[in-house]
Design an enzyme around this catalytic site. Structure first.
Site, PDB file in Angstrom:
ATOM      1  N   ASP A   1      -9.710   2.646   2.938  1.00  0.00           N
ATOM      2  CA  ASP A   1      -9.701   1.850   4.177  1.00  0.00           C
ATOM      3  C   ASP A   1     -10.327   2.604   5.355  1.00  0.00           C
ATOM      4  O   ASP A   1     -11.099   2.044   6.122  1.00  0.00           O
ATOM      5  CB  ASP A   1      -8.257   1.474   4.565  1.00  0.00           C
ATOM      6  CG  ASP A   1      -7.707   0.365   3.696  1.00  0.00           C
ATOM      7  OD1 ASP A   1      -8.500  -0.446   3.176  1.00  0.00           O
ATOM      8  OD2 ASP A   1      -6.474   0.308   3.529  1.00  0.00           O
TER       9      ASP A   1
ATOM     10  N   LYS B   1       0.812  -1.231   0.000  1.00  0.00           N
ATOM     11  CA  LYS B   1       0.000   0.000   0.000  1.00  0.00           C
ATOM     12  C   LYS B   1       0.843   1.278   0.000  1.00  0.00           C
ATOM     13  O   LYS B   1       0.471   2.267  -0.621  1.00  0.00           O
ATOM     14  CB  LYS B   1      -0.958   0.004   1.194  1.00  0.00           C
ATOM     15  CG  LYS B   1      -2.037  -1.071   1.078  1.00  0.00           C
ATOM     16  CD  LYS B   1      -3.025  -0.979   2.221  1.00  0.00           C
ATOM     17  CE  LYS B   1      -3.978  -2.156   2.165  1.00  0.00           C
ATOM     18  NZ  LYS B   1      -5.022  -2.084   3.189  1.00  0.00           N
TER      19      LYS B   1
END
Ligand code: ATR
Length: 280
Positions: free
Chosen positions: A112, A75
């Site tokens: 997220d 990420k």
């Protein structure tokens, strides 16, 4: 990987890249969302070797891929590969969603945090505003979710980490939010919280972060960002400690996927039937 790049299907080609990725439920979730709108999408899992993300993304793009989800451990690296970052991805310093724009540019986003926030507030019914929140861990997973939590203006958000410097570094990175404090586990003695979020990777090894007893206020939520096929060690411990509700990260997974789906298709799926299917 060559068989993934079928040009006839490429107009609706999506994928999740990670390592490992075999366990990912994202293809299943995105297919269920697409079905709600009568859409057909081809959503693949692509295992990428460490050091190979750049090439894998380039290959996928060349094959006509429209969007990517990025999962562990890529990420942070993904945030450096894209042309543009959304404000929330920039704040997180991490990307879990890539959009290949018609213009040829790539945009990195991070869904997220908003996914976890929706799960906690809308699905589980717990408020973050004016509450005392404890986040355990200071790695990439935690970095991705702090912004949306802090924007809710909790009374206090404490980040506790085994390596104290990493928690202090996050406090510095998010220093525009005054309610934030970074510390080690021993500093938590005597403190109590309304929501305790486990963002460490301890659950993978069935370990429990060394939290003090009585860390939960009455009516508290214990939340593990991880999910396993059984309650995590942290959630088992939280239940023994009297947390009112114990929730794993499956709801966050579905909600972040819904936000990624919106980023790509500008359509908001109904997450309830998908949450029910996942829970079953
Ligand atoms: P991720 O990107 O998944 O967050 P990471 O950057 O390796 O991965 O971070 C893992 C986090 O879990 C860290 O906060 C780590 O603590 P350290 O920074 O001290 O390494 C934490 N962690 C892992 N195992 C742990 C354990 N058994 N007890 C407490 N914290 C743990």
């Amino acid at each position: 990987m060559a068989d993934l790049f079928d040009f006839e299907r490429a107009a609706s080609l999506y994928a999740v890249m990670g390592n490992p990725v075999a366990h990912s439920k994202s293809p299943q979730i995105h297919r269920m969302f697409a079905k709600q709108f009568g859409m057909h999408i081809d959503y693949q899992k692509i295992q990428v070797d460490v050091g190979g993300l750049d090439q894998a993304v380039a290959n996928f793009r060349a094959a006509g891929g429209r969007g990517l989800n990025i999962t562990l451990p890529f990420k942070i690296e993904a945030s450096r590969l894209v042309d543009d970052l959304t404000p929330r991805a920039r704040l997180a310093g991490a990307v879990n969603t890539i959009c290949f724009e018609e213009s040829g540019r790539t945009t990195g986003d991070n869904t997220d945090g908003v996914g976890m926030l929706r799960d906690i507030t809308a699905n589980l019914g717990y408020a973050v505003s004016d509450r005392r929140i404890l986040v355990i861990g200071a790695g990439g997973a935690v970095r991705g979710v702090l912004g949306p939590l802090l924007e809710q203006a909790p009374e206090l958000l404490v980040i506790a980490n085994r390596t104290v410097d990493r928690a202090v570094e996050l406090e510095r990175h998010f220093s525009s939010f005054r309610c934030l404090a970074g510390c080690g586990f021993e500093d938590l003695a005597g403190q109590r919280f309304d929501i305790v979020i486990n963002g460490t990777s301890a659950s993978v090894r069935d370990e429990i972060p060394p939290l003090p007893v009585r860390v939960f206020r009455p009516g508290a939520l214990a939340y593990d960002m991880m999910y396993l096929d059984r309650p995590t060690a942290f959630l088992r411990w939280a239940d023994e400690q009297g947390a009112e509700k114990c929730a794993d990260g499956i709801g966050m997974l579905v909600e972040q996927a819904a936000e990624s789906f919106y980023v790509w298709h500008r359509r908001t799926p109904d997450t309830r039937p998908v949450l029910a299917a996942m829970a079953a």
